[in-house]
Design an enzyme around this catalytic site. Sequence first.
Site, PDB file in Angstrom:
ATOM      1  CE  LYS A 125      54.920  -7.921 -11.478  1.00 15.85           C
ATOM      2  NZ  LYS A 125      56.152  -7.332 -12.027  1.00 15.85           N
ATOM      3  CG  ASP A 165      58.265  -9.924 -10.927  1.00 18.56           C
ATOM      4  OD1 ASP A 165      58.645  -8.793 -11.219  1.00 18.56           O
ATOM      5  OD2 ASP A 165      58.149 -10.291  -9.736  1.00 18.56           O
TER       6      ASP A 165
HETATM    7  P1  NDP Z   1      64.611 -13.570  -9.901  1.00 22.82           P
HETATM    8  O1  NDP Z   1      63.617 -14.561  -9.457  1.00 22.82           O
HETATM    9  O2  NDP Z   1      65.421 -13.827 -11.121  1.00 22.82           O
HETATM   10  O3  NDP Z   1      65.640 -13.228  -8.724  1.00 22.82           O
HETATM   11  C1  NDP Z   1      65.216 -12.750  -7.496  1.00 22.82           C
HETATM   12  C2  NDP Z   1      66.413 -12.654  -6.575  1.00 22.82           C
HETATM   13  O4  NDP Z   1      66.024 -12.058  -5.347  1.00 22.82           O
HETATM   14  C3  NDP Z   1      66.975 -14.027  -6.206  1.00 22.82           C
HETATM   15  O5  NDP Z   1      68.338 -13.888  -5.933  1.00 22.82           O
HETATM   16  C4  NDP Z   1      66.184 -14.356  -4.949  1.00 22.82           C
HETATM   17  O6  NDP Z   1      66.794 -15.308  -4.104  1.00 22.82           O
HETATM   18  C5  NDP Z   1      66.132 -13.016  -4.276  1.00 22.82           C
HETATM   19  N1  NDP Z   1      64.924 -12.918  -3.432  1.00 22.82           N
HETATM   20  C6  NDP Z   1      63.647 -13.147  -3.789  1.00 22.82           C
HETATM   21  N2  NDP Z   1      62.822 -13.000  -2.752  1.00 22.82           N
HETATM   22  C7  NDP Z   1      63.611 -12.680  -1.701  1.00 22.82           C
HETATM   23  C8  NDP Z   1      63.358 -12.385  -0.346  1.00 22.82           C
HETATM   24  N3  NDP Z   1      62.115 -12.421   0.155  1.00 22.82           N
HETATM   25  N4  NDP Z   1      64.424 -12.089   0.456  1.00 22.82           N
HETATM   26  C9  NDP Z   1      65.688 -12.062  -0.038  1.00 22.82           C
HETATM   27  N5  NDP Z   1      65.985 -12.324  -1.329  1.00 22.82           N
HETATM   28  C10 NDP Z   1      64.961 -12.630  -2.140  1.00 22.82           C
HETATM   29  O7  NDP Z   1      63.792 -12.200 -10.049  1.00 22.82           O
HETATM   30  P2  NDP Z   1      64.179 -10.903 -10.855  1.00 22.82           P
HETATM   31  O8  NDP Z   1      65.640 -10.667 -10.800  1.00 22.82           O
HETATM   32  O9  NDP Z   1      63.497 -10.947 -12.164  1.00 22.82           O
HETATM   33  O10 NDP Z   1      63.412  -9.782 -10.002  1.00 22.82           O
HETATM   34  C11 NDP Z   1      64.025  -9.123  -8.885  1.00 22.82           C
HETATM   35  C12 NDP Z   1      63.248  -7.851  -8.598  1.00 22.82           C
HETATM   36  O11 NDP Z   1      63.244  -7.009  -9.742  1.00 22.82           O
HETATM   37  C13 NDP Z   1      61.775  -8.047  -8.229  1.00 22.82           C
HETATM   38  O12 NDP Z   1      61.393  -7.036  -7.317  1.00 22.82           O
HETATM   39  C14 NDP Z   1      61.071  -7.805  -9.551  1.00 22.82           C
HETATM   40  O13 NDP Z   1      59.725  -7.396  -9.373  1.00 22.82           O
HETATM   41  C15 NDP Z   1      61.917  -6.678 -10.110  1.00 22.82           C
HETATM   42  N6  NDP Z   1      61.839  -6.477 -11.553  1.00 22.82           N
HETATM   43  C16 NDP Z   1      62.193  -7.478 -12.422  1.00 22.82           C
HETATM   44  C17 NDP Z   1      62.147  -7.243 -13.778  1.00 22.82           C
HETATM   45  C18 NDP Z   1      62.637  -8.247 -14.771  1.00 22.82           C
HETATM   46  O14 NDP Z   1      62.695  -7.901 -15.949  1.00 22.82           O
HETATM   47  N7  NDP Z   1      63.005  -9.443 -14.370  1.00 22.82           N
HETATM   48  C19 NDP Z   1      61.639  -5.963 -14.319  1.00 22.82           C
HETATM   49  C20 NDP Z   1      61.378  -4.967 -13.314  1.00 22.82           C
HETATM   50  C21 NDP Z   1      61.436  -5.258 -11.988  1.00 22.82           C
HETATM   51  P3  NDP Z   1      66.253 -16.843  -4.112  1.00 22.82           P
HETATM   52  O15 NDP Z   1      66.753 -17.427  -5.381  1.00 22.82           O
HETATM   53  O16 NDP Z   1      66.848 -17.428  -2.891  1.00 22.82           O
HETATM   54  O17 NDP Z   1      64.761 -16.739  -4.044  1.00 22.82           O
END
Ligand code: NDP
Length: 444
Positions: A125, A165
């Site tokens: 990572k 991510d």
């Molecule tokens: P994105 O950046 O596309 O989206 C993240 C979302 O979560 C946004 O809506 C963001 O809001 C919100 N968010 C982020 N940080 C916080 C916080 N501290 N408090 C509240 N809301 C928050 O990321 P992903 O959708 O790709 O990833 C989301 C999760 O899934 C993570 O844990 C990631 O590690 C996991 N994941 C992702 C994969 C992938 O293929 N993308 C694969 C496996 C796991 P804002 O826009 O306001 O920051």
Amino acid sequence: MSYVQEVLKKTVEKNPGEVEFHQTVKEVLNSLEPVFDKHPEYITAGILERIVEPERQIMFRVPWVDDQGKLQVNRGFRVQFNSAIGPYKGGLRFHPSVNLGIIKFLGFEQIFKNSLTGLPIGGGKGGSDFDPKGKSDTEVMRFCQSFMTELYRFIGADTDVPAGDIGVGGREIGYLYGQYKRITNRYESILTGKGLPYGGSLARTEATGYGVVYFMDEALKAQGKSLKGATVVVSGSGNVAIYAVEKAQQLGAKVVTMSDSNGYIYDADGIKLDTVKQLKEVERKRIKEYVEIHPSAQYHEGCANIWNVPCDIAFPCATQNELDAKAAEILLNNGCFAVGEGSNMPCTLEASDVFLNKKIIYSPSKASNAGGVAVSALEMSQNSMRYSWTFEEVDAKLKDIMVNIYNNASNAAKEYGFEGNLLVGANIAGFLKVAEAMKAQGLV
Ligand code: NDP
């Protein structure tokens, strides 16, 4: 003190202040206790002492110049955690909260997740404390170019293949890939989540969110339940959340919430996903804008109360530790019977205990969100073959993989005396393959 508890104690002592890393190591190691009665040879081989220590940790300076001509310096990370079953594989996270402990927690989780997919990928990572929010495209490009100018020497198609991510989507992957190619003059599969015109896989964008729902669908079927007609609460509005909502809706569920880091929306008639996609994927706006377009929906500032919304099934898809024990109790009191983790480690240890004690369906992230990395591995295969599968072919493979992960986790839980506990089952099933490979490869 048991072997597991000794390793756990030493790991916490040796890595002070890395609270998220401690949290995941505790969760995984505690659930592995029953493995060592059956496999004392893993104690002799020192598997646990070795598995909690990354093979390599890289930290580097990322200097770049903003649009005002001012010099900025961020910190870059790549933790190459375990290559026993394949090249390191795992995303890059760009978010101001990123530090070594966060990257190590994510890298450690990735070892077992990647093993569960059944594909030959090790765990890694990386990321940076850079915040893409509010930055111009050219600032993001300059940052990505600087980041790759350091990272390129540590990665490779058979060594380490990063992906996206939080904060790293198609735009960032494109800039990172362009810079790698420019430096090395090689068109290699060193990143996944690439755009379709330059080696990306169909269905990679959808993979994690769809996978979360495929996994849940299988778990529900085993209990004679289904998503059809269920009321669903989803947190987040990023890549994982959007495609979890899409698949849940396709399977007949009514999704009533989504959120970002500022607050959440509640739409009693069901979320209009086209609006969310336009706001988030195209215009990069805040979720609260949704209620301007759909005035019958509500916007609530702050995310914590999203779990107060009554639902049958909850999919936390935003970030780590977004759902605590109090929220877990509220969900249960409101009749929630299933929780599918989309984000990595969204539930605190105490919240997971609440769900496990109540014996509801609870799918841990390393199992239920493995679809993203699985399709990333399929992207690597397609790149090696110089060939592309259709959307339907990739989607069908994804579904098979998620069903297999569910079966493996469920069977391992049963075999070790924890029937129905998918968290223990996923940890054990993921661990056994890596442990066997580490034992076979000797002391490395
Ligand atoms: P994105 O950046 O596309 O989206 C993240 C979302 O979560 C946004 O809506 C963001 O809001 C919100 N968010 C982020 N940080 C916080 C916080 N501290 N408090 C509240 N809301 C928050 O990321 P992903 O959708 O790709 O990833 C989301 C999760 O899934 C993570 O844990 C990631 O590690 C996991 N994941 C992702 C994969 C992938 O293929 N993308 C694969 C496996 C796991 P804002 O826009 O306001 O920051």
